[in-house]
Design a protein around this motif. Structure first.
Motif, PDB file in Angstrom:
ATOM      1  N   LEU A  19       5.121  -1.633  -3.292  1.00 28.74           N
ATOM      2  CA  LEU A  19       6.577  -1.314  -2.570  1.00 28.74           C
ATOM      3  C   LEU A  19       7.295  -2.579  -2.476  1.00 28.74           C
ATOM      4  CD1 LEU A  19       4.826   0.825   0.357  1.00 28.74           C
ATOM      5  CD2 LEU A  19       6.412   1.334  -1.369  1.00 28.74           C
ATOM      6  N   ASP A  20       6.708  -3.762  -2.383  1.00 28.88           N
ATOM      7  CA  ASP A  20       7.640  -5.002  -2.387  1.00 28.88           C
ATOM      8  C   ASP A  20       8.231  -5.283  -3.641  1.00 28.88           C
ATOM      9  OD1 ASP A  20       6.597  -5.477   0.154  1.00 28.88           O
ATOM     10  OD2 ASP A  20       5.217  -6.882  -0.409  1.00 28.88           O
ATOM     11  N   PRO A  65      -0.227   1.922   7.388  1.00 32.47           N
ATOM     12  CA  PRO A  65      -0.744   1.487   5.829  1.00 32.47           C
ATOM     13  C   PRO A  65      -2.173   2.155   5.766  1.00 32.47           C
ATOM     14  CG  PRO A  65      -0.548  -0.382   7.446  1.00 32.47           C
ATOM     15  CD  PRO A  65       0.178   0.724   7.939  1.00 32.47           C
ATOM     16  N   TRP A  95       4.411   5.163   5.195  1.00 31.60           N
ATOM     17  CA  TRP A  95       3.084   4.428   4.893  1.00 31.60           C
ATOM     18  C   TRP A  95       3.517   3.183   5.454  1.00 31.60           C
ATOM     19  CZ3 TRP A  95       1.355   0.207   2.563  1.00 31.60           C
ATOM     20  CH2 TRP A  95       0.162  -0.026   2.230  1.00 31.60           C
ATOM     21  N   ARG A  96       4.414   2.513   5.294  1.00 28.20           N
ATOM     22  CA  ARG A  96       4.750   1.044   6.141  1.00 28.20           C
ATOM     23  C   ARG A  96       4.263   0.995   7.239  1.00 28.20           C
ATOM     24  NH1 ARG A  96       5.744  -3.388   2.609  1.00 28.20           N
ATOM     25  NH2 ARG A  96       7.279  -3.192   0.945  1.00 28.20           N
ATOM     26  N   PRO A 127      -4.843  -0.706   0.185  1.00 26.63           N
ATOM     27  CA  PRO A 127      -3.475  -1.034   1.057  1.00 26.63           C
ATOM     28  C   PRO A 127      -2.886  -2.469   0.576  1.00 26.63           C
ATOM     29  CG  PRO A 127      -5.305  -0.290   2.681  1.00 26.63           C
ATOM     30  CD  PRO A 127      -5.958  -0.318   1.183  1.00 26.63           C
ATOM     31  N   GLU A 128      -3.602  -3.121   0.039  1.00 26.34           N
ATOM     32  CA  GLU A 128      -2.898  -4.400  -0.252  1.00 26.34           C
ATOM     33  C   GLU A 128      -2.279  -4.166  -1.891  1.00 26.34           C
ATOM     34  OE1 GLU A 128      -4.564  -8.917  -1.634  1.00 26.34           O
ATOM     35  OE2 GLU A 128      -5.836  -7.893  -0.597  1.00 26.34           O
ATOM     36  N   PRO A 149       7.046   6.356   1.370  1.00 25.77           N
ATOM     37  CA  PRO A 149       7.069   4.835   1.497  1.00 25.77           C
ATOM     38  C   PRO A 149       7.298   4.246   2.934  1.00 25.77           C
ATOM     39  CG  PRO A 149       9.100   5.412   0.469  1.00 25.77           C
ATOM     40  CD  PRO A 149       8.236   6.796   0.428  1.00 25.77           C
ATOM     41  N   HIS A 150       8.376   4.994   3.791  1.00 29.03           N
ATOM     42  CA  HIS A 150       8.567   4.459   5.007  1.00 29.03           C
ATOM     43  C   HIS A 150       7.497   4.739   6.135  1.00 29.03           C
ATOM     44  CE1 HIS A 150      12.435   3.062   3.637  1.00 29.03           C
ATOM     45  NE2 HIS A 150      12.641   4.149   3.193  1.00 29.03           N
ATOM     46  N   LYS A 167      -0.943  -1.350  -2.754  1.00 28.28           N
ATOM     47  CA  LYS A 167       0.029  -0.447  -2.461  1.00 28.28           C
ATOM     48  C   LYS A 167       1.323  -1.123  -1.939  1.00 28.28           C
ATOM     49  CE  LYS A 167       1.678   3.909  -0.941  1.00 28.28           C
ATOM     50  NZ  LYS A 167       1.277   5.414  -0.444  1.00 28.28           N
ATOM     51  N   ARG A 168       0.796  -2.163  -1.182  1.00 27.17           N
ATOM     52  CA  ARG A 168       2.139  -3.210  -0.294  1.00 27.17           C
ATOM     53  C   ARG A 168       2.526  -3.588  -1.524  1.00 27.17           C
ATOM     54  NH1 ARG A 168      -1.088  -4.731   3.245  1.00 27.17           N
ATOM     55  NH2 ARG A 168      -0.573  -3.165   4.911  1.00 27.17           N
TER      56      ARG A 168
END
Length: 269
Positions: free
Chosen positions: A49-50, A80, A76-77, A42-43, A73-74, A45-46
């Motif tokens: 996305l950023d 997560p 998943w945010r 998750p870290e 993407p939305h 992928k985040r």
């Protein structure tokens, strides 16, 4: 570029690039990024996305074609770590005897194709899902939330049982892989005379990493983020991991390569 497909290892390597390199390129033509084939921390992928914006989509499915899940993407945010909800087929989580499990309970992930037969359940709720037409599993373990979103916890054959407690290697790998001194990592269980199995991290150090004390640093990093029984008791440093063309670690080959440590070595306390 338009649309491109990725695996998590690529994300990790791109994120390690210096800022001056990452900022040198115009990514406006990169409209859709799709990833799958292997778990993505998750870290990691985040961070992607950023950097890239809301263009990263994920899929999960079996090569046998029983079913798949997708997540944008939305979504998943908001959730997560999830690999999404099923597309077309239905997804089910069951225990080792085929009994259905509820939200949050970890079990085998099964897909049922459209029109699949209903399992023939015995009075105690058990069923032979493998013999049920239209049902199939890739051998992964996971759980669903109350809204039907699937989360993967590992593979049934890879679960480490240490001191009678289950450890899912993916959870430990998700902590190790984003570490700046780690290029690649896999977690396995090796025989232990006291605990049955011990958690062993097999790590490919990042380029130019000072290997002196690296194992200690990685153990401390895990201990600060994981329960004690999940923290690796050994860290083995290797030059590479055996991966398939799809990016998955060939666990049988990896385990076979892990010969016992020399006499006098000790696991981490």
């Amino acid at each position: 570029m338009g649309k491109a497909q990725w695996v998590p290892t690529m994300f990790v390597r791109l994120l390690r690039l210096p800022d001056e390199v990452r900022n040198r390129y115009d990514l406006s033509s990169h409209r859709v990024a799709v990833h799958g084939a292997a778990p993505c921390p998750p870290e990691t992928k985040r961070a992607v996305l950023d950097w890239w914006g809301p263009i990263v989509h994920e899929y999960y499915g079996s090569s046998e074609g029983y079913g798949r899940t997708t997540i944008g993407p939305h979504e998943w945010r908001e959730r997560p770590g999830s690999v999404g909800r099923p597309a077309g087929s239905t997804v089910h989580v069951a225990d080792a005897d085929g009994r259905p499990l509820g939200p949050g309970e970890v079990g085998a992930v099964w897909f049922a194709r459209p029109g699949a037969a209903e399992p023939q359940r015995r009075p105690d709720g058990t069923a032979d899902l493998a013999a049920t037409p239209g049902w199939g599993t890739a051998g992964d373990l996971g759980h669903v939330d109350a809204d039907g979103y699937l989360y993967l916890d590992g593979r049934s054959g890879h679960t480490i049982i240490t001191g009678g407690v289950n450890v899912y290697p993916r959870e430990v790998e998700d902590v190790l892989l984003p570490h700046p001194e780690v290029a690649d990592a896999a977690v396995v269980g090796l025989p232990d005379p006291e605990f049955g199995e011990r958690v062993v991290a097999v790590v490919v150090p990042a380029a130019d990493t000072d290997r002196t004390g690296l194992a200690d640093r990685l153990v401390a990093h895990c201990r600060a983020r994981l329960a004690g029984f999940k923290t690796p008791r050994e860290v083995r440093l290797v030059e590479s991991l055996p991966r398939s063309v799809a990016g998955k670690v060939r666990m049988g080959e990896l385990r076979a390569s892990l010969v016992p440590e020399p006499a006098g070595s000790r696991p981490w306390s």
